[in-house]
Structure formats: C-alpha cells, structure tokens
Scaffold this active site. Structure first.
Site, PDB file in Angstrom:
ATOM      1  N   ASP A 262       0.840  -1.199   0.000  1.00  0.00           N
ATOM      2  CA  ASP A 262       0.000   0.000   0.000  1.00  0.00           C
ATOM      3  C   ASP A 262       0.873   1.247   0.000  1.00  0.00           C
ATOM      4  OD1 ASP A 262      -1.940   1.899   0.213  1.00  0.00           O
ATOM      5  OD2 ASP A 262      -2.566   1.389   2.256  1.00  0.00           O
ATOM      6  N   LYS A 269       1.765   7.902   0.336  1.00  0.00           N
ATOM      7  CA  LYS A 269       2.073   8.003   1.765  1.00  0.00           C
ATOM      8  C   LYS A 269       3.416   8.712   1.966  1.00  0.00           C
ATOM      9  CE  LYS A 269      -0.291   3.740   3.300  1.00  0.00           C
ATOM     10  NZ  LYS A 269      -1.195   4.293   4.320  1.00  0.00           N
ATOM     11  N   ASP A 280      -0.004  -5.070   4.425  1.00  0.00           N
ATOM     12  CA  ASP A 280      -1.393  -4.662   4.201  1.00  0.00           C
ATOM     13  C   ASP A 280      -2.252  -5.782   3.592  1.00  0.00           C
ATOM     14  OD1 ASP A 280      -3.161  -2.622   4.726  1.00  0.00           O
ATOM     15  OD2 ASP A 280      -2.939  -1.675   2.765  1.00  0.00           O
ATOM     16  N   GLU A 341      -7.958   2.563   0.158  1.00  0.00           N
ATOM     17  CA  GLU A 341      -8.178   1.571  -0.897  1.00  0.00           C
ATOM     18  C   GLU A 341      -8.765   0.257  -0.381  1.00  0.00           C
ATOM     19  OE1 GLU A 341      -5.451   1.901   0.733  1.00  0.00           O
ATOM     20  OE2 GLU A 341      -5.015  -0.199   1.184  1.00  0.00           O
ATOM     21  N   ARG A 343     -11.161  -0.435   1.727  1.00  0.00           N
ATOM     22  CA  ARG A 343     -12.631  -0.494   1.723  1.00  0.00           C
ATOM     23  C   ARG A 343     -13.176  -0.636   0.304  1.00  0.00           C
ATOM     24  NH1 ARG A 343     -12.755   5.185   4.722  1.00  0.00           N
ATOM     25  NH2 ARG A 343     -10.918   4.173   5.603  1.00  0.00           N
TER      26      ARG A 343
END
Ligand code: BES
Ligand code: ZN
Ligand code: ZN
Length: 489
Positions: A262, A269, A280, A341, A343
């Site tokens: 992620d 990030k 993740d 992302e 969800r």
C-alpha cells in the site's frame, strides 16, 4: 513434531525437561521432580513467579541433560495465556541454547479451573508459536529451531488431551503460515505470486480454489476493486477458497484485505507511512490460513474465503482523487483519497460473496485504518458489528485465545460524513476524526442485510518487537481467533 510420553521421566531422552511451577509451590504430581527439586534446593533461588526461569545443567546422575523450572505465578490466578507465555519463554530459552528437543511436563491446573486438554493445548500453542523466526531471506545466520517436543504426564494421555493438542498444533501451523506471508517482502508476493502461493498451501486439503483474474473481474463489473489495482503493473486477483464438509448447517464467508503493498496510490504516503506497508495483506493471509486450518480440523461448517489481492501504486494509469467509480452493486463511489483503498476492494468482494454464497455470517478482516491504531494501540483489534450475538461470540473467542478485540460503535449519524456531492458515497469521511468508524460504516453499505462483522487489525497484524511467543514480523492475528469462533457458533 510432538509426541506424548509417560512413565519414568528420568529415562526419557531429551535435551531439556521443562517443569512449570506456581508461586510458593514446592510439590509436584511427579514425585521424582519433587525429590529432585528438594535435593537441588531449587526453592531457595526460585519462587515460581510469572516469567521466572531457572535452568540446571546435569542436575543429577540419574537425570537427563537439563531441567528448566518455569514460573506461572499464583496458582489461583493461573490462565491459559500465562501457560502459553511460560511455554513460549522456555522455547526461546532452548532456542538460544541451540537445543533440538524439549519435554514439557503438563502442569496440573484444576485449581484454576483449566482442564487438562486446555492446559496441554495452551502449552503446545505457546511452544509452537515461539518456535518461529522469519529467516527465509537470511543466507548466513539461520536461526536455530526446536525440532521436536514431548508432552509428559504421569499416566498416558487421554484421548481428549490428544485431540485438543492436535487441534492446537494445526491452528498454530496455520498462524505461522499467515505470519510468513505477512513478513514476506512485497516483491515476492505481488497478487499473482501470492495467489499461487495460497493455491499451493491449500493443495492437499478438501478446499476448492478458483482464482479470478482481471478479465473475470471486469466481467463482474468490480470497478471499485479494479480502480485500486489500475496504478500497478501487477494485475489484481480474486481468490475464492471453498471448504465444504460433507454435512454442514451454516455457511460462513470470510473476506480478507489483500493489498500486497500500500503506497497510498496518487495520495502517496509519507516515507514513514510507507514503512511496513508490505503487511497490508494480513487480512487475506489470515483468511487463507483459517480456511486451510478449518479443513484440517474438520470444522463442520462451510467456510468460504474471498481474497481480493491488489497492489496500490501511483502511475499514469492510477486512479485519481475525485474520480468516480461504479461498484459491482451499481453504487457510485467518489474517490476522496486513493489511500483509503482497502474499503474499495472489500466493497466489491463483499457484494460478490453475498450474492454468490448467501452466507449466514460474513466477517471481513482488514488492516483498514491507522485511526484504529490510534484508538486501540498495536495489540487490540477493532470489532465492528451491529449484531450483538455475533459480537459476543467473537469477543468470547478473543478472550479464549488472547487475540484481543474491542467492540467499537457504528452510530448511524456518523454515516453522514461519507456523503458525496457528486456520487452515492465517498470513500473517506469528512474531517479528521473517527476514521476507523467511518471505514466500518463505508463497508456496512456493501454488507447489505447480511449478519456481518468487520475486524480492523491494522494494529495487531504486525509487530516490531518480540514477545514471549511472537518474534518480530507478521503475528498471524485472527487465525486462532476465527478458528475458535468457527467451532463455537
Ligand atoms: N493500510 C492502511 C491502514 C494502515 C495504516 C494499516 C497503518 C496498518 C498500519 C490503509 O489503507 C490506509 O492507508 N488508511 C488511511 C485511510 C485514510 C486515507 C482515510 C489511514 O488510515 O490513514
Ligand atoms: Zn491505504
Ligand atoms: Zn491499506
């Protein structure tokens, strides 16, 4: 890997005998140990308090090589977790001494209300879980591992003890499988490789596996899932694992977030935020390991794993903030932030699972939000469900296996934070606060009327530090919890 022993303890071949002792107890149901302890004057140096260890090398002529006394604390306050920790600590000690074999004397725990199958299982759990270091990528210094261990009781073990130990060992193997996947670097578990690794791990079990690829996902209009994968060169996969025993009454669907890395996507990030984002996919790793374990212990429920696997990357093909996608159930989603992302992929996975399998219960397991870590810290998972009975069953299991969960609220009015001006819903909540709750409320829009729970495992899925039965890396959180739950419901 393990065996049962009984008879004269002094004659058993082993590198180390582990004897558990409670505070202030000088007696032992094994008379030879009691005599030895008196001769060695063990209790002038050892009080049996929790965490205490005392090792003797060649204690006596008639005895084996080493004996280790391990403290459990007050007899009346003994718990299964204290047994796991003491067994784990003993194994770490044996590993540091480069030993091959250990013999555990199964402690008598009746006064604390722990029956002997439960006590033996707890010792085995602590021992097996402690016997793991993630050293797959070390070429020089491989860590030592205990090769085999015995469980000693005065009389030969009863069938219920044998069965409890077998189950515990299968579930711990599953936990370690999940730990390995989570600890593995992202370059070796991109969606295709990870999917193949899952197929291989489940190979010999009564599990039907199908892996859907990008074309299949497009056919199913899973645009929420696809839009997360679009920034990466690695195509997405949806792994479907179906364990179906001969006779069953309930169908349980488990959905696991499988973001193999992620980066945040276009909402990239920070350097610090990128750290550790190989983990993740811990939800997917847990679900795959649970299904494999469930098949091995013949759980009498149909259990289906739905694992959306994607890599969340920025690129010229990546989804942008402000984009709108139509999920497979037709709902439009405004992408407020490409780093939310998890969800999105879970939304399509849950819609698919509901429609195809019509489960009695659906649980998703996901490293969903940093906000949940802010709320509950690194060791406790957030449990979200509107169903009190399901919450109770999961919390009971959590207490049983010490994979701690805390029930979080899902207030209806907070769902207003997810309103979009241009689409049916937005993938982030308005404002800074309550991020774990808005994440769960977003998912609830795709769970429909299904009896459903969401476990946010962002905190406990990974650890940087060692504890008594877990070394740094993936923790396998969720495997023991859900295996216990599946037997309970
Ligand atoms: N994978 C992260 C959540 C996470 C953070 C897991 C830290 C483990 C450790 C998730 O995809 C994410 O980035 N969530 C965002 C959501 C936000 C953009 C609404 C977060 O928590 O900041
Ligand atoms: Zn993210
Ligand atoms: Zn994520």
């Amino acid at each position: 890997m393990y065996r049962f022993e009984s008879g004269d303890i002094r004659k058993i071949e082993t590198d180390l005998i582990v004897v558990f002792m409670c505070s202030g107890m000088t007696g032992s149901p094994v008379k030879e140990i009691e005599k030895l302890a008196a001769k060695l004057d063990v209790f002038s140096e050892f009080s049996g308090k929790e965490g205490e260890l005392l090792l003797y090398y060649r204690p006596e002529r008639k005895w084996g090589k080493r004996i280790l006394f391990a403290g459990l604390g007050d007899a009346g306050a003994l718990t299964k977790e204290k047994l796991r920790k003491a067994a784990g600590k003993s194994v770490r000690k044996a590993i540091s001494l480069k030993l091959q074999d250990i013999l555990f004397v199964i402690p008598q725990t009746g006064t604390a209300g722990i029956n002997s199958p439960a006590a033996a299982a707890a010792v085995v759990e602590g021992a097996l879980l402690a016997n793991h270091d993630f050293d797959l990528y070390k070429t020089a210094e491989k860590s030592n591992r205990i090769k085999s261990f015995g469980l000693y009781s005065k009389k030969s073990a009863d069938s219920d003890v044998i069965e409890a130990v077998r189950k515990a060992s299968v579930v711990c193997e599953g936990t370690i499988l999940a730990r390995r996947w989570v600890s593995m670097p992202s370059n070796d578990k991109r969606p295709d490789r990870f999917a193949r690794s899952i197929v291989k791990a489940a190979d010999n079990e009564n599990i039907t596996i199908v892996v859907l690829d990008e074309r299949d996902l497009k056919k199913n209009k899973m645009n929420a899932l696809l839009c997360v994968a679009s920034g990466s060169d690695a195509g997405p996969k949806l792994v479907l694992m179906d364990y179906r025993p001969g006779r069953y009454e309930k169908t349980v669907v488990l959905v696991g977030k499988g973001v193999t890395f992620d980066s945040g996507g276009i909402n990239l990030k920070s350097s610090e935020g990128l750290n550790g984002m190989k983990m993740d996919m811990a939800g997917a790793a847990a679900v795959a390991s649970i299904i494999i374990s469930a098949a091995r212990i013949n759980i009498r429920k149909r259990i289906i794993g739905v694992l959306p696997l994607v890599e969340n990357m920025p690129s010229g093909k990546a989804t942008r903030p402000g984009d709108i996608v139509f999920a497979s159930n037709g709902k439009s989603i405004e992408i407020g932030n490409t780093d939310a992302e998890g969800r999105l992929i879970l939304a399509d996975a849950m819609c698919y699972a509901r429609k195809r399998y019509k489960p009695d219960v659906m649980i998703d397991i996901a490293t969903l939000t940093g906000a949940c870590m802010v709320a509950l810290g690194e060791k406790i998972a957030g449990l979200f469900t509107k169903d009190d009975a399901l919450a109770k069953a999961l919390l009971d299991s959590a207490a049983e296996v010490n994979e701690r969960c805390w029930r979080m609220p899902m207030p209806d009015d907070y769902a207003e934070k997810l309103k979009s001006d241009v689409a049916d819903i937005k993938n982030i909540g308005k404002g800074r606060w309550g991020g774990a709750i808005t994440g769960a409320l977003f998912l609830s829009e795709f769970a429909g009327d299904c009896t459903w729970a969401h476990l946010d495992i962002a905190g406990p899925a990974y650890t940087d530090s060692s504890s008594d039965y877990c070394t740094p890396g993936g923790t396998g959180f969720g495997v023991r919890l859900i295996c216990d739950f599946l037997e309970r419901i």
